[in-house]
Motif scaffolding. Structure first.
Motif, PDB file in Angstrom:
ATOM      1  N   GLY A 149       0.848  -1.202   0.000  1.00 34.45           N
ATOM      2  CA  GLY A 149       0.000   0.000   0.000  1.00 34.45           C
ATOM      3  C   GLY A 149       0.874   1.239   0.000  1.00 34.45           C
ATOM      4  N   LEU A 150       0.537   2.212  -0.854  1.00 35.77           N
ATOM      5  CA  LEU A 150       1.265   3.492  -0.870  1.00 35.77           C
ATOM      6  C   LEU A 150       0.288   4.551  -0.390  1.00 35.77           C
ATOM      7  N   PHE A 151       0.472   5.014   0.844  1.00 37.74           N
ATOM      8  CA  PHE A 151      -0.499   5.946   1.415  1.00 37.74           C
ATOM      9  C   PHE A 151       0.095   7.337   1.573  1.00 37.74           C
ATOM     10  N   SER A 152      -0.716   8.329   1.239  1.00 38.82           N
ATOM     11  CA  SER A 152      -0.288   9.711   1.462  1.00 38.82           C
ATOM     12  C   SER A 152      -0.283   9.981   2.959  1.00 38.82           C
ATOM     13  N   GLY A 153       0.743  10.724   3.381  1.00 36.90           N
ATOM     14  CA  GLY A 153       0.867  11.027   4.807  1.00 36.90           C
ATOM     15  C   GLY A 153       0.292  12.393   5.138  1.00 36.90           C
ATOM     16  N   ALA A 154       0.998  13.127   5.987  1.00 40.90           N
ATOM     17  CA  ALA A 154       0.488  14.413   6.460  1.00 40.90           C
ATOM     18  C   ALA A 154       1.616  15.434   6.525  1.00 40.90           C
ATOM     19  N   VAL A 161      -7.105   3.191   2.777  1.00 37.79           N
ATOM     20  CA  VAL A 161      -6.514   2.400   3.864  1.00 37.79           C
ATOM     21  C   VAL A 161      -7.465   1.249   4.220  1.00 37.79           C
ATOM     22  N   LYS A 162      -8.738   1.568   4.279  1.00 40.10           N
ATOM     23  CA  LYS A 162      -9.746   0.545   4.605  1.00 40.10           C
ATOM     24  C   LYS A 162      -9.759  -0.563   3.553  1.00 40.10           C
ATOM     25  N   ARG A 163      -9.698  -0.158   2.271  1.00 38.37           N
ATOM     26  CA  ARG A 163      -9.716  -1.165   1.190  1.00 38.37           C
ATOM     27  C   ARG A 163      -8.475  -2.057   1.263  1.00 38.37           C
ATOM     28  N   PHE A 164      -7.339  -1.464   1.616  1.00 38.14           N
ATOM     29  CA  PHE A 164      -6.092  -2.237   1.771  1.00 38.14           C
ATOM     30  C   PHE A 164      -6.283  -3.286   2.875  1.00 38.14           C
ATOM     31  N   ALA A 165      -6.845  -2.858   4.023  1.00 38.54           N
ATOM     32  CA  ALA A 165      -7.056  -3.774   5.155  1.00 38.54           C
ATOM     33  C   ALA A 165      -8.024  -4.888   4.760  1.00 38.54           C
ATOM     34  N   GLU A 166      -9.077  -4.516   4.042  1.00 38.12           N
ATOM     35  CA  GLU A 166     -10.069  -5.522   3.638  1.00 38.12           C
ATOM     36  C   GLU A 166      -9.475  -6.519   2.641  1.00 38.12           C
ATOM     37  N   ALA A 167      -8.648  -6.026   1.717  1.00 31.39           N
ATOM     38  CA  ALA A 167      -8.026  -6.923   0.734  1.00 31.39           C
ATOM     39  C   ALA A 167      -7.075  -7.883   1.447  1.00 31.39           C
ATOM     40  N   PHE A 168      -6.373  -7.379   2.460  1.00 31.73           N
ATOM     41  CA  PHE A 168      -5.460  -8.244   3.231  1.00 31.73           C
ATOM     42  C   PHE A 168      -6.259  -9.323   3.955  1.00 31.73           C
TER      43      PHE A 168
END
Ligand SMILES: Cc1cc2nc3c(=O)[nH]c(=O)nc-3n(C[C@H](O)[C@H](O)[C@H](O)COP(=O)(O)O)c2cc1C
Length: 185
Positions: free
Chosen positions: A118-123, A164-171
């Motif tokens: 997962g490549l997530f944008s930070g802050a 992020v949620k989709r990444f967790a669900e795919a995992f």
């Protein structure tokens, strides 16, 4: 019961928030999940976990050293268990080529090629940074693609929580295929 570790490295706290979000999504599906700061748990092992997600954030082009150490130490277990990696950076917001290059570097350093990334944008937490860091980040950001904010009077969170949620669900789908999860619940 299936138990999943989310081991992460964080410097300003955004990756910790992402790891907590992943843990909440997993728990909401009736599966046990534990988010662990790898800096506080340097000798943590993978015994007792059925699956592992590792996450880290980028500073000056690199993931946290203790995340690299953890993966190097546990590479063989990570290859045997269902596992995934996520990388948090500002490059993930509009400069995906660089965000991918950070992960490619990490894979070369650790020898681990995770099946899911997962490549997530930070802050941009301008209000949290000290004076020099704030100035430096404003300068860096103004030269980058992606329309990142140079308004230092407030913080800017670019993380897409649905992603992020989709990444967790795919995992979770890889670890506990749906029918089995219904049986567990
Ligand atoms: C001093 C500093 C250096 C950074 N260097 C990079 C960088 O080289 N590339 C990038 O894409 N993001 C960079 N970032 C952005 C961080 O990856 C982003 O702020 C992320 O949300 C940090 O996650 P953390 O709060 O979990 O440490 C940098 C941030 C700071 C404060």
């Amino acid at each position: 019961m299936t138990k999943i570790m989310i081991g992460y490295g964080t410097t300003e706290g955004q990756t910790a928030r992402i790891a907590d979000h992943i843990a909440e999504v997993i728990r909401s599906r009736g599966v046990e999940a534990q988010a662990l700061d790898l800096k506080q748990s340097t000798d943590v092992g993978l015994d007792g976990y059925d699956a592992v997600i590792v996450g880290g954030s980028i500073h000056m082009g690199k993931h946290e050293e203790h995340v690299v150490d953890f993966v190097q130490k546990n590479r063989i277990r990570l290859e045997r268990l269902p596992s995934a990696f996520f990388s948090v950076s500002l490059a993930a917001h509009g400069d995906l080529e660089n965000a991918r290059a950070y992960v490619e570097n990490f894979e070369q350093q650790t020898g681990w090629r995770p099946a899911q990334v997962g490549l997530f944008s930070g802050a941009l937490l301008y209000r949290q940074y000290g004076f020099l860091k704030r100035l430096m980040m404003k300068k860096i950001v103004s030269d980058k693609p992606g329309g990142l904010s140079t308004d230092t009077s407030s913080d800017h969170v670019y993380t897409d929580w649905d992603e992020v949620k989709r990444f967790a669900e795919a995992f979770l789908e890889r670890v506990v295929p749906q029918d089995a999860s219904k049986i567990e619940a």
